[in-house]
Structures are given as structure tokens and as C-alpha cells.
Design an enzyme around this catalytic site. Structure first.
Site, PDB file in Angstrom:
ATOM      1  N   ASN A   1       6.175  -6.984   4.724  1.00 48.33           N
ATOM      2  CA  ASN A   1       8.075  -6.306   4.511  1.00 48.33           C
ATOM      3  C   ASN A   1       8.640  -6.178   5.716  1.00 48.33           C
ATOM      4  O   ASN A   1      10.087  -6.446   5.566  1.00 48.33           O
ATOM      5  CB  ASN A   1       7.081  -3.906   4.478  1.00 48.33           C
ATOM      6  CG  ASN A   1       6.378  -4.208   3.440  1.00 48.33           C
ATOM      7  OD1 ASN A   1       5.942  -4.934   1.930  1.00 48.33           O
ATOM      8  ND2 ASN A   1       5.838  -2.920   3.208  1.00 48.33           N
ATOM      9  N   ASP A   2       7.735  -5.917   6.756  1.00 52.18           N
ATOM     10  CA  ASP A   2       8.720  -5.878   7.813  1.00 52.18           C
ATOM     11  C   ASP A   2       8.766  -7.659   8.250  1.00 52.18           C
ATOM     12  O   ASP A   2       9.909  -8.182   9.532  1.00 52.18           O
ATOM     13  CB  ASP A   2       7.538  -5.904   9.465  1.00 52.18           C
ATOM     14  CG  ASP A   2       8.067  -3.850   9.540  1.00 52.18           C
ATOM     15  OD1 ASP A   2       9.798  -3.454   8.929  1.00 52.18           O
ATOM     16  OD2 ASP A   2       7.154  -3.107   9.103  1.00 52.18           O
TER      17      ASP A   2
ATOM     18  N   ARG B   1      -5.021   0.917   9.803  1.00 53.83           N
ATOM     19  CA  ARG B   1      -3.925   0.891  11.185  1.00 53.83           C
ATOM     20  C   ARG B   1      -3.716   1.529  11.914  1.00 53.83           C
ATOM     21  O   ARG B   1      -4.114   3.006  12.024  1.00 53.83           O
ATOM     22  CB  ARG B   1      -2.421  -0.188  10.408  1.00 53.83           C
ATOM     23  CG  ARG B   1      -1.571   0.375  10.816  1.00 53.83           C
ATOM     24  CD  ARG B   1       0.099  -0.578  10.904  1.00 53.83           C
ATOM     25  NE  ARG B   1       0.056   0.357   9.839  1.00 53.83           N
ATOM     26  CZ  ARG B   1       1.494   0.439   8.448  1.00 53.83           C
ATOM     27  NH1 ARG B   1       1.907  -0.772   8.571  1.00 53.83           N
ATOM     28  NH2 ARG B   1       1.792   1.163   8.470  1.00 53.83           N
TER      29      ARG B   1
ATOM     30  N   ARG C   1      -2.305   3.312   5.888  1.00 55.01           N
ATOM     31  CA  ARG C   1      -1.333   3.590   6.920  1.00 55.01           C
ATOM     32  C   ARG C   1      -1.404   5.130   7.544  1.00 55.01           C
ATOM     33  O   ARG C   1      -1.217   6.101   7.058  1.00 55.01           O
ATOM     34  CB  ARG C   1      -0.065   4.030   6.133  1.00 55.01           C
ATOM     35  CG  ARG C   1       0.663   2.831   5.142  1.00 55.01           C
ATOM     36  CD  ARG C   1       1.905   2.659   4.837  1.00 55.01           C
ATOM     37  NE  ARG C   1       2.261   1.421   4.942  1.00 55.01           N
ATOM     38  CZ  ARG C   1       2.437   0.871   3.529  1.00 55.01           C
ATOM     39  NH1 ARG C   1       1.406   1.348   2.730  1.00 55.01           N
ATOM     40  NH2 ARG C   1       2.941  -0.510   3.447  1.00 55.01           N
TER      41      ARG C   1
ATOM     42  N   CYS D   1      -0.919  -7.628   3.711  1.00 54.07           N
ATOM     43  CA  CYS D   1      -0.638  -6.168   3.084  1.00 54.07           C
ATOM     44  C   CYS D   1       0.547  -5.840   2.781  1.00 54.07           C
ATOM     45  O   CYS D   1       1.192  -4.533   3.286  1.00 54.07           O
ATOM     46  CB  CYS D   1      -1.183  -5.296   3.798  1.00 54.07           C
ATOM     47  SG  CYS D   1      -0.548  -5.365   5.710  1.00 54.07           S
TER      48      CYS D   1
ATOM     49  N   GLU E   1       4.262  -9.380  11.659  1.00 50.44           N
ATOM     50  CA  GLU E   1       5.121  -8.966  11.503  1.00 50.44           C
ATOM     51  C   GLU E   1       6.011  -9.263  11.739  1.00 50.44           C
ATOM     52  O   GLU E   1       7.076  -9.308  11.086  1.00 50.44           O
ATOM     53  CB  GLU E   1       4.890  -6.890  11.564  1.00 50.44           C
ATOM     54  CG  GLU E   1       3.499  -6.133  10.832  1.00 50.44           C
ATOM     55  CD  GLU E   1       3.796  -4.900  10.879  1.00 50.44           C
ATOM     56  OE1 GLU E   1       4.160  -4.636  10.308  1.00 50.44           O
ATOM     57  OE2 GLU E   1       4.110  -4.862  11.798  1.00 50.44           O
TER      58      GLU E   1
ATOM     59  N   HIS F   1      10.291   3.679   3.616  1.00 52.47           N
ATOM     60  CA  HIS F   1       7.950   3.405   3.721  1.00 52.47           C
ATOM     61  C   HIS F   1       7.954   4.577   2.067  1.00 52.47           C
ATOM     62  O   HIS F   1       7.443   4.767   1.396  1.00 52.47           O
ATOM     63  CB  HIS F   1       7.688   4.532   4.240  1.00 52.47           C
ATOM     64  CG  HIS F   1       7.382   3.658   5.634  1.00 52.47           C
ATOM     65  ND1 HIS F   1       8.493   2.903   6.409  1.00 52.47           N
ATOM     66  CD2 HIS F   1       6.783   2.511   5.145  1.00 52.47           C
ATOM     67  CE1 HIS F   1       7.491   1.507   7.141  1.00 52.47           C
ATOM     68  NE2 HIS F   1       6.267   1.451   6.860  1.00 52.47           N
TER      69      HIS F   1
ATOM     70  N   ARG G   1      15.587  -2.946   6.142  1.00 55.80           N
ATOM     71  CA  ARG G   1      14.789  -2.758   4.867  1.00 55.80           C
ATOM     72  C   ARG G   1      15.403  -1.352   4.311  1.00 55.80           C
ATOM     73  O   ARG G   1      14.743  -1.386   3.329  1.00 55.80           O
ATOM     74  CB  ARG G   1      13.085  -2.660   4.680  1.00 55.80           C
ATOM     75  CG  ARG G   1      13.345  -1.884   5.985  1.00 55.80           C
ATOM     76  CD  ARG G   1      11.306  -2.083   6.815  1.00 55.80           C
ATOM     77  NE  ARG G   1      10.815  -1.467   5.564  1.00 55.80           N
ATOM     78  CZ  ARG G   1       9.087  -1.217   5.685  1.00 55.80           C
ATOM     79  NH1 ARG G   1       8.913  -1.619   7.069  1.00 55.80           N
ATOM     80  NH2 ARG G   1       7.882  -1.048   4.945  1.00 55.80           N
TER      81      ARG G   1
END
Ligand code: PEP
Ligand code: MG
Length: 757
Positions: free
Chosen positions: A627-628, A506, A470, A675, A604, A363, A638
Site C-alpha cells: 500500500n505504501d 507490527r 496492525r 501484506c 514500504e 486505513h 493513498r
């Protein structure tokens, strides 16, 4: 055997530099294998040779002087094949290369094993014996095991020398490259500021004292405070513990005296070090010496030294009131960068970021991308605490850090920085043009936000909405859970800034690599643990407080959407919907005119991919968190730099999953967006548009690059490209095909500046 191995590795680990490390290895291995010679040859890439760095058994004068060219001799062969060679009589082997200076003609048996670190051969560990006999299997296995364990220590020791400008054999070096992975593209040249966690003696960076007399005085004040603490403890424990044990505190107090440890620290400060660095140096030296002692009582004393010095360090850090001065071109370096560390540096002075841990999908890297700061992550071999104040180049394109840059290299990188600035300027004319293909297919370009600065930058870049806010970012910067009112104010700012454009918020997505300082989650396997919706459903009071804050913030604006992260099953969606409806009802009863917002689910997890259809039926929209999704589909953490090369959103399995999600959402007539970071990669964006995603949400810095590529291609060409890559079996092939298509469309200049894996 295992005990011996452990003991050697521990002693080598404690060595202060490369020379001492290799000396310990050859001495201890010769003893352990009861052989006559043990030597280490290390590759010196500046002179392209394997240099004899240490030996027990060969002539001392040969050490540091004898070297073999790449591929030369048996050592060269071991290194070239990256495999051990075990010979009864080395002299009869065709590759044998006699080195007169070493006196090795007396030794016949030869066993050489490669020292391999991250797939590259650093050197060769050799044992030799007079007798003509093969080393037996257990000896060979011992040496292989040892060499594998020592490789990391040797790599680290070499790197430490390299920072000081020296190659293994002592040659002057410049342009020393440390490899990591790209965290955020771009290039920066600047001065390092090491940030470090407090109260840890092994993490204190080397730094110069500004005023030596002041520093000594400050150190003396701190040790006097520790002495007082010791006396107090001694008195408090009277009658509770045996007198001999109480004596320990007297011993501690004496150790701080001018004639002992305290004096050594002062001497080092006089040599120019700051007090924390001097204390850490002296403490680590003593700890190392004690730990090397075979007497268990004495080696235990290392713990006393650590304990005592940590107490002094505590006061040095607590009482130090100087505010950090930031260089105009600050490159922030840490063992593990956190979003909070970024916040301390004035934005205009922060030019680059380097983190030893983490990877491009951590992140902190995502935050760096949204701030447009060149970043390199996972530079595992970087001896970062030697870097303070040194000049480095951060190459966020290649994922490299270069220390001791030569003038020539610095000039080259300055040109890259200029090109980079020009490219960004050139794109500005696209700001107000629609994001549509050459044949007028319209895609929405949204932005991912976390901080208010992102919002301003995004509007400036022509963002059409927020696809992912986020919400955990403001939580990360707080010292406790923000109240409903505090949250509502933050959310209102984002909603107002974008109104009437859509803002997708989110719900709190903590866990994994995002833990709140005031709500720590410690787990063996955090990415498979208590994350996202799992946490908030277990804490409905946190969830509803956030939902109420979002709903209240949206009154009169009508542009809020709410999105649920880490959804794994329908139950989670039903529970979340129940709580959202309840909060909405309550606010209406309280007299607020709140419109019920569209609710969406993030896809995800692989499980959610297969259930997209049923999930889509329950909500108003679908958004993919690639990403996930990539991390979970490929089973690649990750955050882990060791496996970062395996993390690729161009993996065919990822592309098939994405296409599958779009089809299911479309079948249910629900809009679908993405996203994850891949949406901001111009090449990937073309594929995603062709798949049928309605909106792509990305970091603000990527917006105009993606728009430029989409405007220069037709939907038909993008669909042809997609058909072509969906037949391919390998992520690298797919990446190349996409690069080629962009090249043919004349927009390849954007490739270098924006690629994800
Ligand atoms: C994702 O996983 O793709 C995503 C957008 O969420 P985050 O990166 O915050 O986990
Ligand atoms: Mg996610």
C-alpha cells in the site's frame, strides 16, 4: 482583478442554492466585465440539453425555458470542444443558433467558456455585447479563471438539488449517481446516518425533530445558559476592557431574544427541524447575508453571529443525552470517516460506509474491507449533510453512491446482493483445503488483523497465520497509551487464538492518516513526515513498552514474529534491534522464559527496495507493504480521491520493484511475504505467487476468493502470465491481461467482487 475574482467566488460560495449561485454569477460578472449580457447554461442530463439557467441582459422570461440540445449552437460547440469561443460577430458563425425568446439578436460579440469540474463539462458561461468586437485577452482570461473556480461550487449546488430529487432545471430525478472510489467491494442498500464532528455549524445535517415541543424547550434552556454566560463575562470583564467593548455581550444576549435570532430558530423547529439543524440554518443564513455586505464593519458581524451560535450549539450538543438509534440497515456517512466512528455502530446493523474524504487505501477503508462492509470513499461532490435518513445504494464495486433509487434499480441491486451472498456461500467448501496450485505449488495464505473480531472471522475462513497485526488499531480505540499489561492481554488473545500458527505483530505504525486522539501529530506533509518506526525510535519508552508486552504475551506459545514498519535505512533497523534485545534481556532477568522471536523488516519505501539485500541480512524475514510502496513509488497520496485513479499496484514500476525485492530476499535465503491490499486481489495474487512470494497476507474477506483462484491455475500458467505482463508498459494493459487469464481459468466470477486498482 484578483480582488474582484475573490469577491465573486466568495459570494457565490455563500449562496444557499443553485438558483441563487447562478444569479449572483451573472450579475457580478456582467458588472466586472462591464458588458451587456452574462448568462449561464447548465447541462441537464435528464433531458440531455443545455438549459439557460440565469441571465443578466437577455429576456427574463427565457430563463429556465430556453434550452439547446447537446452540440447545438455556439453553447453546444463550447461544451463539446471544452474550449472557449471568442467571436467578433456570433451571427455569422456556422454554428450560430438563434433563440428568438432571448432577444439576443441585438448582441454581436460573443465569448463562451466551458465550466469544467473533474474533467466533465457542467455548462457554459457566456458574455455578449452589442458592438462587433472581440473580447480582449484579459477579459477572456478573467472568465476562464472564474469559471474554473466556480465549477466546484456549481457542482456542489447541483448535487444538493439532486439529493432533493431535482435536476438543474427542476425536473424530477431518481437514481442520482455520485462518483467516488471503491473502499470495500459489495453492495448495500440502507438508510443514511450522518456522523459529524461536533461544534461546527457548517457540518450539522438536516434531521427531523422527534418531539417539537420538547425540542423548543431544550433550545430555550440552552440559550438561557448562553445568556447567563454572557452576563457573567460582562461582569468579569468590568474594569479590564472599555465599556463599549463590554457592551458587545449585551448585544449578544439581545440577539438571542424571542424577537430576534432565537425566534427564527424556534420558527424553524416548529416547521419540523431538530434544534441543532434549525440553529445551523438560521446562523448560516445570517452569516451569508452579512458576508455579502460590502461594508467591512457589517461583514465582520458575521463573525459575531458565528461565535454566538457556536456557543449555543456547544450546549445543544453537550446537553443532548439521547442515544443514537440505529436503523437495521445503517449506512454510515461522514465528511471524513474514522475507524472510531465505525466502532460506535452495532456490527449487525452496519451495512455500508460512505466518506467524502479519503480513498480506497485509507486505513478506514482497509478496516471496512476486513469487516466486509461495502464502502465508497472520496465522494467529493456528495452534499452529505442533506442525506440523513434518506435511502441510498452503496455500490462498493464501482465506487458509486446512488440517491433517490427507483424501484427498478433497487430490484437490480437486490439481485446483486443475493448473487454476492451465494458466491460467498459457494466458497465455504474451500475452507479446509490447502492453498496450492493445480500442479501442487503451495503458497501460504495469511490474514491481516487489527481487532479481535478479525481473528475469529479469519480462523473461520481457514487462515494459516497472521501476516500483519496492525497493533495501532487497539491504540486508536483507547483514550491514552495502553499500559504494558493492557497491551500484553490484547496480544496474548491474538497469539493464543492462532497458536501454533504464526502471528506477525507490527510495531506501532502511527502518523500519516493514523493519528491517535491523545497523541496528535500535525504536519504539513504527514506521509513524508513522522511516521511508523520514526516515531517509536524517537520515543523508546513507547517502543520498549510495546516490545515487552509482545514478548510477555508470547511466553509458552512460541508463535510470535515482530515486524518493523517504514524502514528507510540500516540505522533504524540496528537501533530497533538494540532495543528489542535489551527488552528481551530484561525480561529474562525478571525470570520470564521468553524465546527471542524472528524479526522482520517491511519494505514500504523505494529506498528499502534498493536495500532489501542488506536489510534481509540483518533480520529473519522480509514483508512488503505494497500500500505504501505503491503510494511512494508513484507519488500518489493513498488518501487523496483526486489522484485515486493514478494509484495502481499494477503499474509496471510497482511490479518491477516487487520482483526485485523477492529476488534479493531469496538471494539471502530469507522468506518473503506481502501484506498490502494487493495480496487480497485474486488477479494480483496470481502474479505475486509467480514472482516467488512465500506467503500472501490479506483481509479475511478475501481469503477464500484468492484460494479459489490459486487452486484453479497452475504455477506454470501463472509464471507465463507474469512473463507476459512484465513486458507491458501500462497498468491498464496489465490489468486486462490478468483479467483475461482469470477468465480463461474459469474464475472470472470472482473478479468483480474483489479487485483493487
Ligand atoms: C502497507 O503499507 O502496505 C501496509 C500493509 O501497511 P498499512 O496499510 O497499515 O500502512
Ligand atoms: Mg504501510
Amino acid at each position: 482583478m484578483l480582488e474582484r475574482l475573490r469577491s465573486i467566488v466568495q459570494k457565490v460560495n455563500a449562496a444557499k442554492d443553485l438558483k441563487s449561485a447562478v444569479d449572483i454569477i451573472v450579475r457580478r460578472v456582467r458588472e466586472a466585465l462591464n458588458t451587456q449580457v452574462c448568462s449561464i447554461y447548465l447541462l441537464d442530463s435528464d433531458i440531455n440539453c443545455h438549459v439557460l439557467m440565469a441571465s443578466e441582459g437577455l429576456k427574463k422570461e427565457a430563463v429556465g425555458h430556453v434550452s439547446l440540445e447537446i452540440g447545438e449552437g455556439l453553447v453546444g460547440l463550447v461544451a463539446k470542444n471544452a474550449e472557449p469561443i471568442n467571436l467578433r460577430d456570433a451571427s455569422v458563425h456556422p454554428n450560430y443558433h438563434y433563440l428568438k425568446e432571448t432577444g439576443e439578436e441585438d448582441f454581436h460579440a460573443f465569448l463562451g467558456v466551458p465550466i469544467i469540474h473533474h474533467r466533465s463539462v457542467l455548462g457554459v458561461l457566456v458574455v455578449q455585447h452589442e458592438e462587433r468586437r472581440r473580447f480582449d485577452e484579459s477579459e477572456e482570461a478573467f472568465l476562464i479563471t472564474l469559471s474554473a473556480q466556480l465549477a466546484g461550487v456549481i457542482a456542489h449546488a447541483e448535487a444538493t438539488g439532486a439529493i432533493a430529487g431535482l435536476s438543474p432545471s427542476g425536473h424530477k430525478t431518481s437514481d442520482v449517481i455520485f462518483h467516488g472510489v471503491s473502499g470495500s467491494s459489495g453492495v448495500a442498500i440502507g438508510q443514511v446516518l450522518v456522523v459529524f464532528p461536533h461544534a461546527n455549524l457548517s457540518k450539522i445535517p438536516d434531521r427531523r425533530a422527534k418531539d417539537i415541543d420538547k425540542e423548543i424547550k431544550f433550545f430555550n434552556t440552552c440559550i438561557n445558559t448562553v445568556r447567563e454566560d454572557m452576563r457573567e463575562l460582562h461582569a468579569r470583564l468590568a474594569g479590564h476592557v472599555a465599556e463599549e467593548e463590554r457592551q458587545l455581550f449585551d448585544v449578544y444576549a439581545h440577539m438571542l431574544d424571542d424577537s430576534a435570532l432565537g425566534n427564527e430558530v424556534v420558527v424553524r423547529i416548529k416547521m419540523g427541524s431538530w434544534a441543532q439543524g434549525a440553529l445551523a440554518y438560521v446562523a448560516n443564513e445570517h452569516v451569508r447575508n452579512f458576508e455579502q455586505m460590502n461594508d467591512p464593519y457589517l461583514s465582520e458581524r458575521a463573525i459575531d453571529i458565528k461565535d454566538l451560535c457556536s456557543r449555543v450549539l456547544f450546549y445543544l450538543q453537550e446537553k443532548e443525552s439521547v442515544t443514537t438509534e440505529y436503523h437495521d440497515n445503517t449506512v454510515l456517512v461522514s465528511e471524513e470517516l474514522t475507524p472510531a466512528m465505525l466502532a460506535d455502530v452495532p456490527k449487525s446493523k452496519l451495512k455500508g460506509l460512505i466518506s467524502v474524504k479519503g480513498s480506497g487505501n485509507s486505513h478506514v477503508a482497509i478496516l471496512a474491507r476486513s469487516m466486509g462492509i461495502p464502502t465508497v470513499m472520496g465522494v467529493v461532490d456528495l452534499p452529505y449533510n442533506q442525506l440523513d435518513n434518506k435511502e441510498v445504494i452503496v455500490d462498493g464495486y464501482k465506487g458509486e453512491v446512488i440517491s433517490n433509487p427507483s424501484d427498478q434499480l433497487r430490484k437490480r441491486y437486490m439481485c446483486t446482493i443475493q448473487e454476492q451472498d451465494q458466491l460467498i456461500k459457494g466458497l465455504e467448501e474451500l475452507k479446509d483445503l490447502p492453498c496450492e496450485t493445480a500442479d501442487k505449488h503451495r503458497v501460504h495464505l495469511w490474514v491481516n488483523t487489527g481487532l479481535m473480531t478479525d481473528v475469529i472471522q479469519s480462523l473461520d475462513q481457514g487462515a494459516e497465520g497472521i501476516g500483519l497485526f496492525r497493533t495501532e488499531v487497539p491504540f486508536l480505540f483507547s483514550e491514552r497509551f495502553p499500559t504494558e499489561q493492557e497491551q500484553s492481554t490484547i496480544y496474548r488473545e491474538q497469539l493464543e487464538a492462532f497458536a501454533p500458527k504464526v502471528v506477525t505483530m507490527r510495531t506501532l505504525d502511527i502518523g500519516g492518516d493514523k493519528s491517535l486522539p491523545y497523541f496528535p501529530i500535525e504536519e504539513e506533509n504527514p506521509f513524508l513526515g513522522w511516521r511508523g518506526i520514526r516515531v517509536t525510535l524517537d520515543h523508546p519508552e513507547i517502543f520498549t513498552c510495546q516490545i515487552r508486552a509482545m514478548l510477555r504475551a508470547s511466553v509458552g506459545l512460541e508463535n510470535l514474529q515482530i515486524m518493523l514498519p517504514m524502514i528507510c535505512n540500516v540505522d533504524e533497523v540496528s537501533s530497533a534491534l538494540r532495543l528489542i534485545k535489551k527488552s528481551h534481556r530484561e525480561l529474562i532477568q525478571e525470570g520470564l522464559e521468553v524465546t527471542y522471536p524472528p524479526i522482520g523488516v517491511m519494505i514500504e519505501l523505494p529506498a528499502a527496495v534498493y536495500q532489501t539485500r542488506v536489510l534481509a541480512r540483518m533480520v529473519d524475514f522480509i514483508s512488503v507493504g505494497s500500500n505504501d510502496l505503491t503510494q511512494y513509488l508513484l507519488a500518489v497520496d493513498r488518501n487523496n480521491p483526486r489522484v485515486a485513479n493514478l494509484y495502481s499496484s499494477f503499474h509496471p514500476a510497482v511490479l518491477i520493484a516487487l520482483q526485485n525485492v523477492v529476488t534479493q530476499a531469496q538471494d539471502e535465503g530469507k522468506p518473503v511475504s506481502i501484506c498490502g491490499e494487493m495480496a487480497g486481489d485474486p488477479g494480483a495474487a496470481v502474479l505475486l505467487m509467480a514472482m516467488g512470494f512465500d506467503a500472501l497476507s490479506m483481509n479475511a474477506a478475501a481469503l477464500l476468493k484468492v484460494k479459489s483462484v490459486i487452486r484453479s491455475i497452475t504455477l506454470e500458467a501463472a509464471q507465463d502470465l507474469l512473463d507476459q505482463v512484465m513486458q507491458m508498459e501500462d497498468a491498464h494493459m496489465i490489468r486486462s491481461a490478468v483479467d483475461l487469464a482469470l477468465y480463461n481459468a474459469g474464475v472470472d466470477r470472482l473478479l468483480r467482487s474483489s479487485r483493487t486498482n
